[in-house]
Design an enzyme around this catalytic site. Sequence first.
Site, mmCIF file in Angstrom:
data_model
loop_
_atom_site.group_PDB
_atom_site.id
_atom_site.type_symbol
_atom_site.label_atom_id
_atom_site.label_comp_id
_atom_site.label_asym_id
_atom_site.label_seq_id
_atom_site.Cartn_x
_atom_site.Cartn_y
_atom_site.Cartn_z
ATOM 1 N N SER A 1 7.335 -1.695 1.309
ATOM 2 C CA SER A 1 8.610 -0.985 1.207
ATOM 3 C C SER A 1 9.344 -0.932 2.539
ATOM 4 C CB SER A 1 8.376 0.447 0.709
ATOM 5 O OG SER A 1 7.808 0.439 -0.577
ATOM 6 N N GLU B 1 -0.554 1.082 7.584
ATOM 7 C CA GLU B 1 -0.479 1.599 6.207
ATOM 8 C C GLU B 1 -0.678 3.094 6.163
ATOM 9 O OE1 GLU B 1 -1.771 2.424 2.694
ATOM 10 O OE2 GLU B 1 0.323 2.029 2.427
ATOM 11 N N GLY C 1 7.395 5.818 6.107
ATOM 12 C CA GLY C 1 7.401 6.718 4.960
ATOM 13 C C GLY C 1 6.900 6.152 3.651
ATOM 14 N N THR D 1 3.171 -1.064 11.025
ATOM 15 C CA THR D 1 2.318 -0.192 10.220
ATOM 16 C C THR D 1 0.844 -0.547 10.304
ATOM 17 O OG1 THR D 1 1.960 0.633 7.957
ATOM 18 C CG2 THR D 1 2.591 -1.665 8.191
ATOM 19 N N THR E 1 3.350 3.873 8.780
ATOM 20 C CA THR E 1 4.340 3.136 9.569
ATOM 21 C C THR E 1 5.084 3.879 10.669
ATOM 22 O OG1 THR E 1 6.256 3.369 8.122
ATOM 23 C CG2 THR E 1 4.750 1.635 7.616
ATOM 24 N N GLU F 1 -4.125 -2.026 4.620
ATOM 25 C CA GLU F 1 -2.941 -2.583 3.961
ATOM 26 C C GLU F 1 -3.217 -3.144 2.578
ATOM 27 O OE1 GLU F 1 0.542 -1.916 4.398
ATOM 28 O OE2 GLU F 1 -0.256 -2.255 6.402
#
Length: 606
Positions: free
Chosen positions: A490, A437, A512, A435, A417, A461
């Site tokens: 997240s 991933e 992250g 993102t 991301t 993803e």
Amino acid sequence: MRPLLLAPLRLATLLAATSLCLLACTSPPPQPEGASGWVHKPGWATHTYAVAAANPLATQAGQQMLQKGGSAVDAAIAVQMVLALVEPQSSGLGGGAFLLHFDGHRTQAFDGRESAPSGATPGLFLGPNGKPMAFNDAVVGGRSVGVPGTLRMLALAHRQHGRLPWSALFEPAIRLATMGFAISPRMATLLADEPALKADPVAAAYFFNPHGQPWPAGHVLRNPELAAVLTDIAQRGPDALMTGAVARSITSAVQHHSSNPGTLSEHDLATYSAVVREPLCFDYHAPIEQRDYRLCGMPPPSSGAIAIGQILGLLNHTPAATLPLQSGLPSGDWLHFYTEASRLAFADRAQFVADPDFVQPPAGDWNSLLDPNYLAERAGRIDNSPAAKAMPFAPAGQPGGLSVGYAPMPDQVEHGTSHISVVDAYGNALAMTTTIEGGWGAHLMVNRGQGLVGGFLLNNELTDFSFQPFDASGKPIANRVEPGKRPRSSMSPTLVFDKATGQLLASTGSPGGAFIIHFTAKTLVGMLNWGLNAQQAINLPNFGTLGGPLMLEDSRFAPATVLALQARGHTVVQAPLPSGLQAIERTETGYFGGADPRREGVVLGD
């Protein structure tokens, strides 16, 4: 939030903790992207608008749109298109994104999360023996590719909040892709440590020289294939990507991968829809600053806002609520209570959170996980005594007093991301996390085969779903693979408001993987409770747990802090935790922005 209260951190004093690695015996979990150094950032003051992004060229593109009278959404689209070129390992046309937008009156949550193809099955990531595949075996190739959603989401947001013509937003990226850009030190560092890209002929021809060596920092890289695709998208919109020649190239790359094919189809691409959801908002009282805030984030399928809200709420039931920084750093006592709160939050995350179109929220409402009474009950599991030890086990709770029919999801790697924060001159603001991933996604580069070098990378993803669809007793896991489902995320784009007046105060977020939750929570605590400005809060050392060991950013904490945590029963591991935080806060004279010294981002404005 009080700007400029503390002196900048002196890294020399932090490097004394070189013996920490001797104090831990557990290997750190793999990080979403490799570390690439630390570059001091001063923070940037602006007047009427600001844009923060992970690469200076991308930030400049956003600034150009704002200078032309564009909106926050216009700026974010220009930023994203340049990031697809200059930071391809993190985001791009082949991925997904969450965008939280405030128009001066209401907040909307735009969901451009990737979805599972119609041909996906719950056993997608199970091997022939019925056991979950190794993560790296699952990632590389077509199996892990979800239906990309970023472009359709951005188009939806632009229809509602754009001010400049859609085509104008692509001009900076098209120009850079055509004329070339200098490979940044970070991209070069990550490219040098990425052998799997060489297995993809398109990526190998673009990222590596004829001798198979990665292009170094400073090399001028041109991507005429991406320039052509972006030019078509600028004229025809998302259909230029999701249908026709580009869609056929995407599905061919996925379905005909030599060793790990997937099922993504042209129909999956053509029928994907972005979704506008109600944001998930919660109140936060900052005990030290004695101020009340209203924080808004993404609802499921993101787990970010729920987990952050739980952590902040649980901390206020512990002595950590009023513990100040010690010598500019979180103390061992504060880290202990933060870790205990995080373990409880991540237990709930593993038990409950998944795509709301497939999974019902506990007690009928996701806010049940943030209910003050529920958090007070959960906080009772944390020992607040001076000699408190770590909980031996952190179970999921029962919000509303109800049990659910899902099994907890086993721990699993999450990646990737980039983050963008923007405020414009019209009172609009956004936080967008985007993102593909993992670093370099599925390691598949799409090219239409018309003789042009380059293209764009596809996401991996689907590996954010649980590899294991059921537990040993046959109970389903909420975040299992199902056709059309969006994997749990997240990503935690966050907007902060003054509770009393409703005035926007800040926009923040980070890349992250699962540590996004901790990076963002750290920054929020730093700004809202410890009175730091955006840059100072970002500069604080990173830390967090995913339910296992407590991770501390390498060389940022004193050995005495680690020993104190171990004495409480925590397993402590030191490792690089390369966040990519961006934050913009309101000040008395305009705005002040911060960018993560661990990456290449900057903040620009007027």
